[in-house]
Motif scaffolding. Structure first.
Motif: not given
Length: 197
Positions: A55-61
Motif C-alpha cells: 500500500s502507499s502507506e506502507n511504502i511511505l513508512e
C-alpha cells in the motif's frame, strides 16, 4: 538574486527500499556535491511495469525509516502515489518545477531505464527540463552507451549491489528472509507481514 537550489529527482517502486538504493544515494551525494537535496518519489504504477504490491502507506513508512539513516537532506514526495494510473516522468518534473520555482533539477535513473530512455514519453522534453541526467549502475561495471541519446547524461560510480525490489519480494514470498534490506525497514516488513503469502 539567489541561485536556484540544485535538487535530485529519484523515482522508483521502493517496494521495498534496499541497500542498492542506499549505495546509489551515497554515490550521488559524493559525486554531485553541489546538489543540496534529493526528492525520493515512489510511483504507484510505472508505465512499463505493473501495480505495486504494498500500500502507499506502507511504502511511505518504509521510506521514512530508510532515509532516517542518512545525514543528507532527502525528502519523500507522494506526488505519484496519489496519481491514478501510470506516472510519467515528464509530468512529474513539470509539476515539481511549478511547485518549486526556486529549484533546478537533475534526474537519477538506472542503466536499464537509460537503455530505453528514448522510448519514454516526451524524452526530449525531459532533457530540456532538467540540467542533467545521472545514470546509476545496476548490472554493468561500465554502462553501455545508448547511441540514440546525448551528452546530457553522466554515469555514477555507485557500487554494484546485487539487490532488486523484485528479487527481495520473491524471497519473502518463498518464506526466506533476505539480506540487503536496512534493519529498520526489515523489522517493519516482518512486523507488518508485508510480502507474506
Amino acid at each position: 538574486m539567489t541561485s536556484p537550489i540544485l535538487t535530485g529527482i529519484f523515482g522508483g517502486s521502493f517496494d521495498p527500499p534496499h541497500e542498492g538504493h542506499s549505495g546509489i544515494l551515497k554515490s550521488f551525494f559524493r559525486e554531485v556535491p553541489d546538489c543540496r537535496e534529493i526528492f525520493l518519489i515512489p510511483n504507484r504504477q510505472n508505465p512499463l511495469k505493473g501495480e505495486k504490491f504494498s500500500s502507499s502507506e506502507n511504502i511511505l513508512e518504509m521510506l521514512n525509516l530508510f532515509v532516517s539513516e542518512f545525514s543528507e537532506t532527502i525528502r519523500i514526495l507522494d506526488l505519484e502515489l496519489n496519481h491514478p494510473g501510470p506516472s510519467y516522468t515528464i509530468e512529474t518534473i513539470q509539476k515539481l518545477k511549478t511547485l518549486h520555482p526556486n529549484r533546478e533539477f537533475v534526474l537519477l535513473i538506472g542503466e536499464d531505464n537509460y537503455s530505453n530512455f528514448h522510448k519514454w514519453r516526451n524524452y526530449e522534453k525531459i532533457l530540456d527540463e532538467v540540467r542533467k541526467v545521472f545514470v546509476f549502475r545496476r548490472f554493468s561495471e561500465v554502462v553501455p552507451r545508448n547511441s540514440k541519446l546525448f551528452s546530457q547524461f553522466q554515469f555514477l560510480k555507485n557500487p554494484l549491489i546485487p539487490a532488486s525490489s523484485t528479487d527481495l519480494r520473491q524471497s519473502f514470498f518463498q518464506s526466506t528472509i533476505p539480506d540487503r534490506i536496512p534493519k529498520k525497514v526489515l523489522d517493519y516488513i516482518l512486523r507488518n507481514r508485508l510480502y507474506s503469502k
